[in-house]
Design a protein around this motif. Structure first.
Motif, PDB file in Angstrom:
ATOM      1  N   VAL A 172      49.163 -31.285  71.583  1.00 31.34           N
ATOM      2  CA  VAL A 172      48.194 -32.329  71.222  1.00 31.34           C
ATOM      3  C   VAL A 172      48.904 -33.549  70.631  1.00 31.34           C
ATOM      4  CG1 VAL A 172      46.297 -32.905  69.653  1.00 31.34           C
ATOM      5  CG2 VAL A 172      46.259 -30.746  70.901  1.00 31.34           C
ATOM      6  N   SER A 173      49.928 -33.318  69.819  1.00 32.06           N
ATOM      7  CA  SER A 173      50.630 -34.411  69.150  1.00 32.06           C
ATOM      8  C   SER A 173      51.567 -35.176  70.077  1.00 32.06           C
ATOM      9  CB  SER A 173      51.442 -33.867  67.964  1.00 32.06           C
ATOM     10  OG  SER A 173      50.597 -33.261  67.014  1.00 32.06           O
ATOM     11  N   CYS A 174      52.161 -34.459  71.026  1.00 27.48           N
ATOM     12  CA  CYS A 174      53.257 -35.054  71.803  1.00 27.48           C
ATOM     13  C   CYS A 174      52.871 -35.571  73.188  1.00 27.48           C
ATOM     14  CB  CYS A 174      54.387 -34.031  71.968  1.00 27.48           C
ATOM     15  SG  CYS A 174      55.192 -33.574  70.418  1.00 27.48           S
ATOM     16  N   VAL A 175      51.752 -35.109  73.710  1.00 27.89           N
ATOM     17  CA  VAL A 175      51.409 -35.474  75.084  1.00 27.89           C
ATOM     18  C   VAL A 175      50.457 -36.673  75.103  1.00 27.89           C
ATOM     19  CG1 VAL A 175      50.290 -34.710  77.202  1.00 27.89           C
ATOM     20  CG2 VAL A 175      51.732 -33.130  75.912  1.00 27.89           C
ATOM     21  N   PRO A 176      50.870 -37.764  75.736  1.00 28.44           N
ATOM     22  CA  PRO A 176      50.024 -38.967  75.801  1.00 28.44           C
ATOM     23  C   PRO A 176      48.973 -38.855  76.896  1.00 28.44           C
ATOM     24  CG  PRO A 176      52.088 -39.360  76.928  1.00 28.44           C
ATOM     25  CD  PRO A 176      52.181 -37.958  76.371  1.00 28.44           C
ATOM     26  N   ALA A 177      48.097 -37.869  76.749  1.00 31.57           N
ATOM     27  CA  ALA A 177      47.036 -37.664  77.741  1.00 31.57           C
ATOM     28  C   ALA A 177      45.820 -37.077  77.039  1.00 31.57           C
ATOM     29  CB  ALA A 177      47.515 -36.719  78.842  1.00 31.57           C
ATOM     30  N   ASP A 178      44.662 -37.364  77.590  1.00 30.24           N
ATOM     31  CA  ASP A 178      43.413 -36.867  76.999  1.00 30.24           C
ATOM     32  C   ASP A 178      43.155 -35.458  77.525  1.00 30.24           C
ATOM     33  OD1 ASP A 178      41.028 -36.609  75.717  1.00 30.24           O
ATOM     34  OD2 ASP A 178      39.892 -37.798  77.169  1.00 30.24           O
ATOM     35  N   LEU A 179      43.834 -34.477  76.958  1.00 26.19           N
ATOM     36  CA  LEU A 179      43.707 -33.094  77.420  1.00 26.19           C
ATOM     37  C   LEU A 179      42.475 -32.435  76.824  1.00 26.19           C
ATOM     38  CD1 LEU A 179      47.392 -31.817  77.115  1.00 26.19           C
ATOM     39  CD2 LEU A 179      46.157 -32.323  79.218  1.00 26.19           C
ATOM     40  N   ALA A 180      41.743 -31.732  77.663  1.00 25.71           N
ATOM     41  CA  ALA A 180      40.621 -30.946  77.165  1.00 25.71           C
ATOM     42  C   ALA A 180      41.157 -29.804  76.306  1.00 25.71           C
ATOM     43  CB  ALA A 180      39.812 -30.389  78.333  1.00 25.71           C
ATOM     44  N   LYS A 181      40.359 -29.367  75.358  1.00 25.70           N
ATOM     45  CA  LYS A 181      40.768 -28.295  74.455  1.00 25.70           C
ATOM     46  C   LYS A 181      41.176 -27.043  75.226  1.00 25.70           C
ATOM     47  CE  LYS A 181      39.195 -25.854  70.288  1.00 25.70           C
ATOM     48  NZ  LYS A 181      38.059 -25.691  69.325  1.00 25.70           N
ATOM     49  N   GLN A 182      40.419 -26.720  76.265  1.00 31.14           N
ATOM     50  CA  GLN A 182      40.725 -25.536  77.067  1.00 31.14           C
ATOM     51  C   GLN A 182      42.072 -25.670  77.765  1.00 31.14           C
ATOM     52  OE1 GLN A 182      39.006 -23.012  76.198  1.00 31.14           O
ATOM     53  NE2 GLN A 182      37.462 -22.630  77.772  1.00 31.14           N
ATOM     54  N   ASP A 183      42.373 -26.896  78.232  1.00 33.55           N
ATOM     55  CA  ASP A 183      43.659 -27.129  78.899  1.00 33.55           C
ATOM     56  C   ASP A 183      44.824 -26.961  77.930  1.00 33.55           C
ATOM     57  OD1 ASP A 183      42.459 -27.656  81.341  1.00 33.55           O
ATOM     58  OD2 ASP A 183      42.260 -29.801  80.932  1.00 33.55           O
ATOM     59  N   VAL A 184      44.651 -27.448  76.712  1.00 33.88           N
ATOM     60  CA  VAL A 184      45.689 -27.306  75.683  1.00 33.88           C
ATOM     61  C   VAL A 184      45.953 -25.828  75.413  1.00 33.88           C
ATOM     62  CG1 VAL A 184      46.267 -27.707  73.262  1.00 33.88           C
ATOM     63  CG2 VAL A 184      45.205 -29.528  74.602  1.00 33.88           C
ATOM     64  N   LYS A 185      44.882 -25.062  75.259  1.00 33.94           N
ATOM     65  CA  LYS A 185      45.025 -23.627  74.976  1.00 33.94           C
ATOM     66  C   LYS A 185      45.724 -22.915  76.125  1.00 33.94           C
ATOM     67  CE  LYS A 185      41.144 -22.968  71.778  1.00 33.94           C
ATOM     68  NZ  LYS A 185      42.031 -22.479  70.687  1.00 33.94           N
ATOM     69  N   LEU A 186      45.344 -23.253  77.348  1.00 33.25           N
ATOM     70  CA  LEU A 186      45.950 -22.594  78.492  1.00 33.25           C
ATOM     71  C   LEU A 186      47.422 -22.954  78.633  1.00 33.25           C
ATOM     72  CD1 LEU A 186      45.471 -20.702  80.848  1.00 33.25           C
ATOM     73  CD2 LEU A 186      44.775 -22.669  82.228  1.00 33.25           C
ATOM     74  N   LEU A 187      47.754 -24.228  78.453  1.00 30.57           N
ATOM     75  CA  LEU A 187      49.148 -24.641  78.550  1.00 30.57           C
ATOM     76  C   LEU A 187      49.990 -23.971  77.467  1.00 30.57           C
ATOM     77  CD1 LEU A 187      51.360 -26.344  79.809  1.00 30.57           C
ATOM     78  CD2 LEU A 187      50.640 -28.261  78.363  1.00 30.57           C
ATOM     79  N   ALA A 188      49.478 -23.900  76.243  1.00 34.52           N
ATOM     80  CA  ALA A 188      50.215 -23.256  75.150  1.00 34.52           C
ATOM     81  C   ALA A 188      50.454 -21.780  75.460  1.00 34.52           C
ATOM     82  CB  ALA A 188      49.446 -23.399  73.840  1.00 34.52           C
ATOM     83  N   ASN A 189      49.448 -21.105  75.984  1.00 35.87           N
ATOM     84  CA  ASN A 189      49.614 -19.694  76.354  1.00 35.87           C
ATOM     85  C   ASN A 189      50.598 -19.531  77.504  1.00 35.87           C
ATOM     86  OD1 ASN A 189      47.757 -17.524  74.976  1.00 35.87           O
ATOM     87  ND2 ASN A 189      46.522 -19.380  75.065  1.00 35.87           N
ATOM     88  N   ASN A 190      50.573 -20.472  78.459  1.00 33.61           N
ATOM     89  CA  ASN A 190      51.525 -20.404  79.568  1.00 33.61           C
ATOM     90  C   ASN A 190      52.962 -20.530  79.067  1.00 33.61           C
ATOM     91  OD1 ASN A 190      49.716 -19.986  81.640  1.00 33.61           O
ATOM     92  ND2 ASN A 190      49.461 -22.157  82.102  1.00 33.61           N
TER      93      ASN A 190
END
Length: 220
Positions: free
Chosen positions: A147-165
């Motif tokens: 959330v802090s480092c990516v300059p994109a409007d990521l949905a909460k679900q996308d953030v969670k999935l990427l972190a788990n990946n």
């Protein structure tokens, strides 16, 4: 810390920590060789450098030792991630550095992580839930970095999935080492996985940009 709830007849906290660290080191060695169920507390005591009587001054059951091992593994992961995370200077480069640091740690701790996943099922429900919460905490740290480092409007679900990946792909280096480590060096593996993560983020950003140009918005 949760491990303080493990009963000990010794009141000297420094000595308790010292002895338990010895147990953790000895137990990891044995669990690698024999697994949790085939390892006896007597063997753990011997590998740790003291008697079975001394062992039971610091723990009550063999499961206590397994808990201490799991707790120590997650503590190392947390410390490594915290050392790599720099939220004061958020950038994609910082995210890539965190991913590299985490993957390198998973390489260093392959055996320990495999032990963790093989043996967590042996724990009682309360202890198992505590250990699994530790894992959720680690994923949460990765979410915060994304959330802090990516300059994109990521949905909460996308953030969670990427972190788990990221979390799972780091562990996969050890789980599937029989194949992956014959095909890739660690550096190659990290670079390819990071490329895929960043490619996914770029696709997401481009999709968002098109939606903005079209007058629509991303679904959050």
């Amino acid at each position: 810390m949760r491990q303080n709830k493990i009963l000990s007849s010794v009141k000297d906290e420094n000595l308790v920590e010292k002895r338990r660290n010895q147990m953790i080191k000895g137990a990891i060695t044995l669990f690698k060789e024999k697994g949790f169920h085939r390892t006896t507390t007597r063997e753990i005591a011997k590998e740790s450098g003291f008697s079975i009587g001394t062992l039971y001054e610091y723990i009550r059951t063999k499961e206590d030792v397994l808990f201490l091992v799991c707790d120590a593994i997650y503590q190392q992961v947390r410390e490594r991630l915290e050392a790599a995370i720099d939220l004061k200077k958020p950038s994609v480069d910082n995210l890539e550095n965190v991913i590299r640091s985490y993957f390198e740690l998973m390489d260093d701790m392959q055996e320990e992580v495999i032990i963790l996943y093989q043996e967590v099922k042996s724990m009682k429900k309360e202890t198992r839930e505590y250990v699994l919460q530790k894992e959720r905490d680690m994923v949460g740290m990765l979410e915060e970095v994304i959330v802090s480092c990516v300059p994109a409007d990521l949905a909460k679900q996308d953030v969670k999935l990427l972190a788990n990946n990221i979390f799972v792909q780091g562990q996969m280096w050890g789980f599937r080492r029989w194949m992956l480590q014959k095909q890739f060096t660690l550096d190659e593996y990290i670079k390819r996985q990071t490329h895929y993560f960043m490619q996914a983020l770029a696709i997401h950003k481009n999709t968002n940009d098109r939606r903005i140009d079209d007058g629509t918005s991303a679904t959050v």
